[in-house]
Enzyme design. Structure first.
Site, PDB file in Angstrom:
ATOM      1  N   ALA A 109       0.883  -1.141  -0.012  1.00 26.82           N
ATOM      2  CA  ALA A 109       0.043   0.035   0.035  1.00 26.82           C
ATOM      3  C   ALA A 109       0.876   1.008   0.103  1.00 26.82           C
ATOM      4  O   ALA A 109       1.781   1.295   0.666  1.00 26.82           O
ATOM      5  CB  ALA A 109      -0.770   0.041   1.280  1.00 26.82           C
ATOM      6  N   GLY A 112       2.285   2.240  -5.509  1.00 25.33           N
ATOM      7  CA  GLY A 112       3.174   2.559  -6.136  1.00 25.33           C
ATOM      8  C   GLY A 112       3.988   1.594  -7.083  1.00 25.33           C
ATOM      9  O   GLY A 112       4.195   1.567  -8.123  1.00 25.33           O
ATOM     10  N   LYS A 113       4.658   0.768  -5.951  1.00 28.48           N
ATOM     11  CA  LYS A 113       5.593  -0.207  -6.677  1.00 28.48           C
ATOM     12  C   LYS A 113       4.703  -1.419  -7.448  1.00 28.48           C
ATOM     13  O   LYS A 113       5.062  -1.917  -8.439  1.00 28.48           O
ATOM     14  CB  LYS A 113       6.233  -1.155  -5.570  1.00 28.48           C
ATOM     15  N   ARG A 136      -4.932   0.515   5.269  1.00 24.49           N
ATOM     16  CA  ARG A 136      -4.303   0.869   3.898  1.00 24.49           C
ATOM     17  C   ARG A 136      -4.667   0.164   2.580  1.00 24.49           C
ATOM     18  O   ARG A 136      -4.219   0.248   1.463  1.00 24.49           O
ATOM     19  CB  ARG A 136      -2.713   0.842   4.067  1.00 24.49           C
ATOM     20  N   CYS A 228      13.049   4.028   2.186  1.00 24.70           N
ATOM     21  CA  CYS A 228      13.219   5.706   1.649  1.00 24.70           C
ATOM     22  C   CYS A 228      13.968   6.092   2.923  1.00 24.70           C
ATOM     23  O   CYS A 228      13.198   7.268   3.410  1.00 24.70           O
ATOM     24  CB  CYS A 228      12.018   6.327   1.096  1.00 24.70           C
TER      25      CYS A 228
HETATM   26  N1  SAM Z   1       5.295  -0.256  -1.863  1.00 23.68           N
HETATM   27  C1  SAM Z   1       4.705   0.906  -1.443  1.00 23.68           C
HETATM   28  C2  SAM Z   1       4.364   1.971  -2.507  1.00 23.68           C
HETATM   29  O1  SAM Z   1       5.219   1.914  -3.420  1.00 23.68           O
HETATM   30  O2  SAM Z   1       3.210   2.494  -2.703  1.00 23.68           O
HETATM   31  C3  SAM Z   1       5.148   1.479  -0.102  1.00 23.68           C
HETATM   32  C4  SAM Z   1       5.115   0.850   1.112  1.00 23.68           C
HETATM   33  S1  SAM Z   1       5.518   1.570   2.513  1.00 23.68           S
HETATM   34  C5  SAM Z   1       7.042   1.903   2.259  1.00 23.68           C
HETATM   35  C6  SAM Z   1       5.652   0.060   3.787  1.00 23.68           C
HETATM   36  C7  SAM Z   1       4.256  -0.589   3.952  1.00 23.68           C
HETATM   37  O3  SAM Z   1       4.615  -1.675   4.843  1.00 23.68           O
HETATM   38  C8  SAM Z   1       3.165   0.290   4.504  1.00 23.68           C
HETATM   39  O4  SAM Z   1       2.104   0.151   3.645  1.00 23.68           O
HETATM   40  C9  SAM Z   1       2.930  -0.444   5.860  1.00 23.68           C
HETATM   41  O5  SAM Z   1       1.601  -0.473   6.210  1.00 23.68           O
HETATM   42  C10 SAM Z   1       3.300  -1.947   5.611  1.00 23.68           C
HETATM   43  N2  SAM Z   1       3.850  -2.446   6.820  1.00 23.68           N
HETATM   44  C11 SAM Z   1       3.947  -1.990   8.152  1.00 23.68           C
HETATM   45  N3  SAM Z   1       4.614  -2.937   9.172  1.00 23.68           N
HETATM   46  C12 SAM Z   1       4.485  -3.920   8.296  1.00 23.68           C
HETATM   47  C13 SAM Z   1       5.066  -5.351   8.641  1.00 23.68           C
HETATM   48  N4  SAM Z   1       5.157  -5.455   9.878  1.00 23.68           N
HETATM   49  N5  SAM Z   1       5.154  -6.157   7.862  1.00 23.68           N
HETATM   50  C14 SAM Z   1       4.728  -5.792   6.412  1.00 23.68           C
HETATM   51  N6  SAM Z   1       4.553  -4.929   6.057  1.00 23.68           N
HETATM   52  C15 SAM Z   1       4.088  -3.716   6.932  1.00 23.68           C
END
Ligand code: SAM
Length: 451
Positions: A109, A112-113, A136, A228
C-alpha cells in the site's frame, strides 16, 4: 526542524557533501508521474522532462491539483516519487519479463510499486499485492482498480502468512516500512517522528519481515529490498544480513554515471543533492538454485463458485474477446473475471491466504440483467465498442462530482454508456428516455470545489 542527532549522523556519513545535502532538504521536492502503458489518452500532454530510469515517467514543473485532473481518476498515470521508480530499471536488468512470472509485492500500500510491476508483467503473469495494515487496503485496491489489470490479487496478510507459499514467487519486492529519512522534505511529519530509537525499531522490524520474503522466493528468483531512508542499519546492514543468512547473491545492475545514483554495497543510494528525487535505497538479490517442493493447488476455490452457464452469454458484449477469462461469483454475488491461464495460481493463493481479492470484479446480476461495476469501467478487460459519451474537462469533473448535467448531443439514445474524458473511461452512466443516472460510486466522488 531536523533532529541534531540526525544531522550529526548525516554529517559523519556524507562528510564534505553534507552542506549540499542540507541545502537540498530546504528545496521543494520534485513531482513526477508514471504513465499507465495500458491507458494511452488522447490528451495533449505538455513537453515533460523524462525520469532517466523509467521510460514512461516524467517530472512535472510544479505540483498540480491532481484531484482536478480527470485523467488521474481514469488511471492514466500514477503520481510516484522518481527515485523509487528505479525498481523498474533494476528489475528490467535482472528478470526476464517475457516469461510468465509469479510476483509478490509484500508491503504494497498504497500501490506505487505494484502499479509499476503490473506494467512490466506479461498477461500470463500473476501479481500479488499484499498489505498487512487493513486500513491501508482501500487505497491499494482503488489504485490497482484504476490501473485496470485483471492478472492480480490483493491480499491482507502478515509476512509469515506466506509460509504456505514457500518458493512460489519468481520476484519478491519488499518496500519496507522504514524511518523515512528520505522523505523529510515531502512529509515534514516524518521529521518529528524521527529518533535513533525509531531507527533501531525499524531495522528490527525489517529483519522480522525479510525472512518470509526470502522463503517465498523461488530458486533463481529475484528479491528487491528497498527503503526510503539513509541510515546504514536499515539499508546496507540489513541487506548484508539478508544475503548472509538466506543464501542470496547480491546483484549489481549497471548504472550510467550521469544518473547520480551511488553504489553502496550491497545496494544503491539515492540522494536529493545528487539527482532529481527523494532519498531511497535499493538492493537486489538472486536466490541460489536449490529446488524446493511447491504449494499445490486445491481442486476448487474456498469461497468462489463458477458463474452459472446460463448467465455467460449476457457477459459477452462487455469484455474484450482477446483475454481468455473465467467467471466466478463471490458469496455476495459479485462476478470476478480471472485470466484462465492463472486459475491454478489463484487456487493456490485461495488455499493459503485468508483475506484476498482476485482478478477484476466486473459487476453483478440482478435477475438476468448484468449491472457493470465501476471497476469494469476502469479495467483493461472492457470491450472497446461499448457505447461512450465523450465529455470535456468541465463535464468530466462534474461527472466525477457525481452530478447530472445536460449531455452532449452525440450520445447513445438509451442504456449503459461510459463517461469518457480524452478517450479514457471514468465510470458508468445509464441513459433513460428523459434523464440519465450517474453510477459513480459515492466513495469515489470528488469532494473538492471544481470552479
Ligand atoms: N510499496 C508501497 C508503494 O510503493 O506505494 C509503499 C510501502 S510503505 C514504504 C511500507 C508498507 O509496509 C506500509 O504500507 C505499511 O503499512 C506496511 N507494513 C507496516 N508494518 C509491516 C509489517 N510488519 N510487515 C509488512 N508490512 C508492513
Amino acid at each position: 526542524m531536523l533532529s541534531p542527532d540526525f544531522e550529526r549522523r548525516m554529517q559523519a556519513f556524507l562528510g564534505p557533501e553534507y552542506p549540499d545535502f542540507a541545502a537540498a532538504l530546504e528545496a521543494p521536492a520534485s513531482v513526477s508521474i508514471r504513465f499507465n502503458p495500458f491507458k494511452p489518452s488522447d490528451g495533449n500532454e505538455p513537453p515533460l522532462t523524462p525520469v532517466p530510469w523509467h521510460p514512461q515517467a516524467f517530472y512535472l514543473t510544479e505540483r498540480p491539483v491532481f484531484t482536478l485532473d480527470p485523467l488521474f481518476h481514469a488511471g492514466a498515470y500514477y503520481v510516484q516519487e522518481a527515485s523509487s521508480m528505479f525498481l523498474y530499471e533494476a528489475l528490467r536488468q535482472t528478470v526476464d519479463f517475457s516469461k510468465n512470472l509469479n510476483v509478490l509485492d509484500l508491503c504494497a500500500a498504497p500501490g506505487g510499486k505494484s502499479t509499476l510491476l503490473a506494467s512490466m508483467l506479461s498477461a500470463g503473469s500473476l501479481l500479488v499485492a499484499n498489505e498487512v495494515v487493513r486500513q491501508r487496503l482501500g487505497p491499494l485496491r482503488e489504485n490497482l482498480e484504476k490501473w485496470g489489470i485483471p492478472n492480480m490479487a490483493v491480499a491482507c496478510a502478515a509476512p509469515e502468512d506466506f509460509a504456505g507459499l514457500e518458493g512460489w514467487f519468481d520476484v519478491v519486492v519488499v518496500d519496507a516500512p522504514c524511518s523515512g529519512e528520505g522523505l523529510f522534505r515531502k512529509d515534514p511529519d516524518a521529521i518529528g517522528e524521527w529518533s535513533p530509537e525509531q531507527v533501531d525499531r525499524c531495522a528490527l522490524r525489517q529483519r522480522q519481515i525479510l525472512p518470509a520474503a526470502a522463503a517465498a522466493l523461488a530458486p533463481g528468483g529475484v528479491l528487491a529490498y528497498s527503503t526510503c531512508t539513509f541510515n546504514r542499519a536499515e539499508n546496507e546492514e540489513n541487506a548484508a544480513w539478508l544475503a548472509h543468512n538466506f543464501d542470496l547473491e547480491p546483484l549489481q545492475p549497471g548504472i550510467p554515471a550521469g544518473w547520480g545514483i551511488a553504489a553502496s554495497e550491497p545496494g544503491y543510494r539515492f540522494y536529493p543533492h545528487r539527482l532529481q528525487g527523494e532519498g531511497f535505497y535499493i538492493a537486489l538479490f538472486r536466490k541460489k538454485e536449490n529446488p524446493r517442493p511447491l504449494a499445490s493447488a486445491s481442486t476448487g476455490f474456498r469461497s468462489l463458485q463458477p458463474l452459472p452457464k446460463k448467465l455467460l452469454p449476457e457477459l459477452k458484449g462487455w469484455l474484450r474477446a482477446d483475454w481468455d477469462v473465467l467467471f466466478f461469483q463471490t458469496p455476495g454475488g459479485e462476478i470476478l473475471a480471472l485470466p484462465a491461464s492463472l486459475e491454478p495460481g489463484f487456487r493456490v493463493l485461495d488455499k493459503v491466504l485468508k483475506n484476498k481479492w482476485f482478478g477484476a470484479n466486473i459487476g453483478q446480476f440482478k435477475g438476468l440483467d448484468f449491472i457493470p461495476s465501476h471497476a469494469l469501467a476502469l479495467s483493461i478487460l472492457l470491450h472497446p465498442d461499448l457505447p461512450r459519451v465523450a465529455l470535456g474537462r468541465e463535464q468530466a469533473l462534474r461527472f466525477l462530482k457525481k452530478e447530472v448535467f445536460d449531455l452532449p448531443p452525440e450520445r447513445p439514445a438509451s442504456g449503459w454508456a461510459l463517461a469518457c474524458y480524452a478517450g479514457l473511461p471514468l465510470g458508468w452512466m445509464k441513459i433513460l428516455r428523459d434523464r440519465w443516472n450517474n453510477y459513480l460510486p459515492n466513495e469515489r466522488r470528488i469532494r473538492m470545489d471544481i470552479a
